[in-house]
Design a protein around this motif. Structure first.
Motif, PDB file in Angstrom:
ATOM      1  N   HIS A   1       0.808  -1.223   0.000  1.00 56.14           N
ATOM      2  CA  HIS A   1       0.000   0.000   0.000  1.00 56.14           C
ATOM      3  C   HIS A   1       0.840   1.273   0.000  1.00 56.14           C
ATOM      4  CE1 HIS A   1      -3.398  -2.520   0.082  1.00 56.14           C
ATOM      5  NE2 HIS A   1      -2.992  -3.120   1.191  1.00 56.14           N
ATOM      6  N   GLU A   2       2.144   1.150  -0.264  1.00 59.42           N
ATOM      7  CA  GLU A   2       2.909   2.362  -0.563  1.00 59.42           C
ATOM      8  C   GLU A   2       2.552   2.819  -1.972  1.00 59.42           C
ATOM      9  OE1 GLU A   2       7.203   1.237  -0.514  1.00 59.42           O
ATOM     10  OE2 GLU A   2       7.108   1.540  -2.677  1.00 59.42           O
ATOM     11  N   ASP A   3       1.935   1.929  -2.737  1.00 61.58           N
ATOM     12  CA  ASP A   3       1.629   2.239  -4.132  1.00 61.58           C
ATOM     13  C   ASP A   3       0.213   1.854  -4.549  1.00 61.58           C
ATOM     14  OD1 ASP A   3       2.713   3.221  -6.595  1.00 61.58           O
ATOM     15  OD2 ASP A   3       2.576   1.185  -7.375  1.00 61.58           O
ATOM     16  N   TRP A   4      -0.424   1.008  -3.761  1.00 61.77           N
ATOM     17  CA  TRP A   4      -1.661   0.350  -4.171  1.00 61.77           C
ATOM     18  C   TRP A   4      -2.773   0.785  -3.219  1.00 61.77           C
ATOM     19  CZ3 TRP A   4      -3.304  -5.188  -2.725  1.00 61.77           C
ATOM     20  CH2 TRP A   4      -4.214  -5.690  -3.660  1.00 61.77           C
ATOM     21  N   PRO A   5      -3.811   1.446  -3.715  1.00 70.71           N
ATOM     22  CA  PRO A   5      -4.853   1.940  -2.808  1.00 70.71           C
ATOM     23  C   PRO A   5      -5.498   0.824  -1.981  1.00 70.71           C
ATOM     24  CG  PRO A   5      -5.172   2.819  -5.025  1.00 70.71           C
ATOM     25  CD  PRO A   5      -4.111   1.761  -5.130  1.00 70.71           C
ATOM     26  N   MET A   6      -5.790   1.118  -0.727  1.00 69.12           N
ATOM     27  CA  MET A   6      -6.569   0.206   0.111  1.00 69.12           C
ATOM     28  C   MET A   6      -7.748   1.012   0.634  1.00 69.12           C
ATOM     29  SD  MET A   6      -5.418  -2.125   3.376  1.00 69.12           S
ATOM     30  CE  MET A   6      -6.559  -3.260   4.155  1.00 69.12           C
ATOM     31  N   PRO A   7      -8.869   0.991  -0.069  1.00 71.70           N
ATOM     32  CA  PRO A   7     -10.022   1.778   0.378  1.00 71.70           C
ATOM     33  C   PRO A   7     -10.383   1.380   1.806  1.00 71.70           C
ATOM     34  CG  PRO A   7     -10.446   0.720  -1.751  1.00 71.70           C
ATOM     35  CD  PRO A   7      -9.153   0.159  -1.252  1.00 71.70           C
ATOM     36  N   GLY A   8     -10.681   2.353   2.635  1.00 74.85           N
ATOM     37  CA  GLY A   8     -10.998   2.049   4.033  1.00 74.85           C
ATOM     38  C   GLY A   8      -9.763   2.014   4.913  1.00 74.85           C
ATOM     39  N   ASN A   9      -8.611   2.402   4.375  1.00 74.26           N
ATOM     40  CA  ASN A   9      -7.374   2.435   5.177  1.00 74.26           C
ATOM     41  C   ASN A   9      -6.517   3.607   4.687  1.00 74.26           C
ATOM     42  OD1 ASN A   9      -5.859   1.425   7.281  1.00 74.26           O
ATOM     43  ND2 ASN A   9      -5.087  -0.368   6.179  1.00 74.26           N
ATOM     44  N   THR A  10      -7.164   4.751   4.553  1.00 74.72           N
ATOM     45  CA  THR A  10      -6.567   5.855   3.790  1.00 74.72           C
ATOM     46  C   THR A  10      -5.319   6.456   4.429  1.00 74.72           C
ATOM     47  OG1 THR A  10      -8.816   6.345   3.154  1.00 74.72           O
ATOM     48  CG2 THR A  10      -7.160   7.952   2.545  1.00 74.72           C
ATOM     49  N   ALA A  11      -5.371   6.752   5.716  1.00 73.23           N
ATOM     50  CA  ALA A  11      -4.208   7.377   6.354  1.00 73.23           C
ATOM     51  C   ALA A  11      -3.004   6.447   6.268  1.00 73.23           C
ATOM     52  CB  ALA A  11      -4.536   7.716   7.810  1.00 73.23           C
ATOM     53  N   TYR A  12      -3.253   5.148   6.433  1.00 79.69           N
ATOM     54  CA  TYR A  12      -2.176   4.155   6.325  1.00 79.69           C
ATOM     55  C   TYR A  12      -1.530   4.209   4.941  1.00 79.69           C
ATOM     56  CZ  TYR A  12      -0.159  -0.629   6.467  1.00 79.69           C
ATOM     57  OH  TYR A  12       0.674  -1.724   6.429  1.00 79.69           O
ATOM     58  N   CYS A  13      -2.360   4.277   3.894  1.00 76.46           N
ATOM     59  CA  CYS A  13      -1.831   4.361   2.525  1.00 76.46           C
ATOM     60  C   CYS A  13      -0.998   5.627   2.342  1.00 76.46           C
ATOM     61  CB  CYS A  13      -2.959   4.312   1.497  1.00 76.46           C
ATOM     62  SG  CYS A  13      -3.771   2.710   1.417  1.00 76.46           S
ATOM     63  N   LEU A  14      -1.460   6.731   2.904  1.00 79.53           N
ATOM     64  CA  LEU A  14      -0.706   7.991   2.828  1.00 79.53           C
ATOM     65  C   LEU A  14       0.660   7.834   3.477  1.00 79.53           C
ATOM     66  CD1 LEU A  14      -3.401   9.594   2.231  1.00 79.53           C
ATOM     67  CD2 LEU A  14      -2.564  11.266   3.861  1.00 79.53           C
ATOM     68  N   ALA A  15       0.662   7.240   4.658  1.00 75.69           N
ATOM     69  CA  ALA A  15       1.916   7.087   5.400  1.00 75.69           C
ATOM     70  C   ALA A  15       2.873   6.176   4.631  1.00 75.69           C
ATOM     71  CB  ALA A  15       1.638   6.526   6.788  1.00 75.69           C
ATOM     72  N   LYS A  16       2.352   5.072   4.094  1.00 75.70           N
ATOM     73  CA  LYS A  16       3.218   4.137   3.368  1.00 75.70           C
ATOM     74  C   LYS A  16       3.689   4.763   2.052  1.00 75.70           C
ATOM     75  CE  LYS A  16       3.086   0.771   6.369  1.00 75.70           C
ATOM     76  NZ  LYS A  16       4.298   0.389   7.136  1.00 75.70           N
ATOM     77  N   GLY A  17       2.821   5.560   1.417  1.00 74.66           N
ATOM     78  CA  GLY A  17       3.233   6.285   0.219  1.00 74.66           C
ATOM     79  C   GLY A  17       4.359   7.259   0.545  1.00 74.66           C
ATOM     80  N   GLY A  18       4.289   7.872   1.716  1.00 72.83           N
ATOM     81  CA  GLY A  18       5.361   8.764   2.173  1.00 72.83           C
ATOM     82  C   GLY A  18       6.653   7.990   2.393  1.00 72.83           C
ATOM     83  N   MET A  19       6.541   6.777   2.930  1.00 69.38           N
ATOM     84  CA  MET A  19       7.736   5.957   3.157  1.00 69.38           C
ATOM     85  C   MET A  19       8.386   5.578   1.831  1.00 69.38           C
ATOM     86  SD  MET A  19       6.600   3.477   6.288  1.00 69.38           S
ATOM     87  CE  MET A  19       8.204   2.733   6.601  1.00 69.38           C
ATOM     88  N   ARG A  20       7.565   5.410   0.805  1.00 69.52           N
ATOM     89  CA  ARG A  20       8.108   5.112  -0.524  1.00 69.52           C
ATOM     90  C   ARG A  20       9.018   6.259  -0.997  1.00 69.52           C
ATOM     91  NH1 ARG A  20       6.598   2.527  -5.323  1.00 69.52           N
ATOM     92  NH2 ARG A  20       6.797   3.756  -7.223  1.00 69.52           N
ATOM     93  N   MET A  21       8.544   7.508  -0.824  1.00 73.01           N
ATOM     94  CA  MET A  21       9.349   8.643  -1.263  1.00 73.01           C
ATOM     95  C   MET A  21      10.517   8.914  -0.320  1.00 73.01           C
ATOM     96  SD  MET A  21       8.656   9.500  -4.213  1.00 73.01           S
ATOM     97  CE  MET A  21       9.562  11.028  -4.444  1.00 73.01           C
ATOM     98  N   LEU A  22      10.341   8.585   0.966  1.00 75.54           N
ATOM     99  CA  LEU A  22      11.464   8.675   1.905  1.00 75.54           C
ATOM    100  C   LEU A  22      12.583   7.743   1.447  1.00 75.54           C
ATOM    101  CD1 LEU A  22      12.861   9.321   4.653  1.00 75.54           C
ATOM    102  CD2 LEU A  22      11.521   7.447   5.638  1.00 75.54           C
TER     103      LEU A  22
END
Ligand code: BGC
Length: 255
Positions: free
Chosen positions: A145-166
């Motif tokens: 979910h750093e790249d793949w949407p998980m509807p119903g877990n939005t903040a988590y996806c945001l955080a993991k997406g941030g870790m991808r760019m980190l």
């Protein structure tokens, strides 16, 4: 034992994927600092298990969402084992709430435990690695979910997406210092974070059917990837994520 004489920190190290990583790094000869916030008895049991393997480990209670606690973790690694070679930013939580119902508190907590901790964990570990010289490894445990949407877990996806760019950006910035920054993106793993799915047979069946390999991962199957990334064999890997997801991101429902 490929990690002999190496010193590692694993955040969220006394349960789930973190616990499996701690054990695998110790099996490979590393001395390990086990960060935890709850269940000191689980940390003690792990320390004893590692002692029996002939390896060294210490538990340190630290809230990795606080920069001062992250610094204390790195200081503990240095004062006890003399250095830091491998920083595993593993601690993570999710709220399973959507963009419509996530509260401010839930949002803040998910962002600070998953992303802020990895950002400052990377910063503080890198400072120590540069001070001692010889490079090092930072391994961020993200998610599909750093790249793949998980509807119903939005903040988590945001955080993991941030870790991808980190991972990508810090990997580029720290490369000249010999510090490699890599992400590991698990799919569904049999750990406490997925208990509600594992306890619901219909949900579990649907999940297994969506995974090309047909089942969730065991934590050890993620730990072995981390141990590889911490070792000599991964000396040309940086600023990218390795997905260990049983193929779930490529899966098709076969319509
Ligand atoms: C999440 C789980 C989810 C899995 C696969 C993980 O990152 O923590 O809740 O089941 O990804 O979608």
């Amino acid at each position: 034992m490929s990690l002999q004489n190496k010193v590692a920190i694993v955040t969220g190290g006394n349960s789930g994927i973190g616990q499996a990583i701690v054990l695998e790094l110790a099996r490979q000869g590393a001395a390990v600092v086990i960060d935890y916030v709850v269940h000191p008895e689980a940390t003690e049991a792990l320390e004893q298990q590692i002692g029996k393997l002939g390896a060294r480990a210490i538990g340190v209670e630290a809230d990795i969402s606080k920069v001062a606690d992250l610094q204390r973790l790195v200081d503990a690694a240095v004062s006890r084992f003399g250095r830091l070679d491998i920083m595993v930013n593993n601690a993570g939580i999710e709220t399973r709430t959507s963009v419509l119902d996530t509260t401010e508190d839930q949002y803040d907590r998910v962002m600070e435990v998953n992303l802020k901790s990895a950002f400052f964990g990377t910063q503080i570990a890198a400072a120590q690695m540069m001070k001692q010289g010889g490079g090092g490894r930072v391994i961020n445990i993200t998610s599909v979910h750093e790249d793949w949407p998980m509807p119903g877990n939005t903040a988590y996806c945001l955080a993991k997406g941030g870790m991808r760019m980190l991972t990508r950006t810090a990997g580029v910035e720290l490369a000249p210092h010999g510090i490699l920054v890599v992400g590991v993106g698990p799919g569904a793993v049999a750990t406490p974070i997925n208990l509600s799915t594992m306890n619901d047979p219909a949900k579990l069946k649907r999940l297994d059917a969506a995974i090309p390999l047909g089942r969730m991962a065991r934590p050890e199957e993620i730990a072995s990837v981390v141990s590889f990334l911490a070792g000599e064999g991964a000396s040309y890997l940086t600023a990218t994520t390795i997905f260990a997801d049983g193929g779930i991101m490529q899966g098709s429902v076969g319509l």
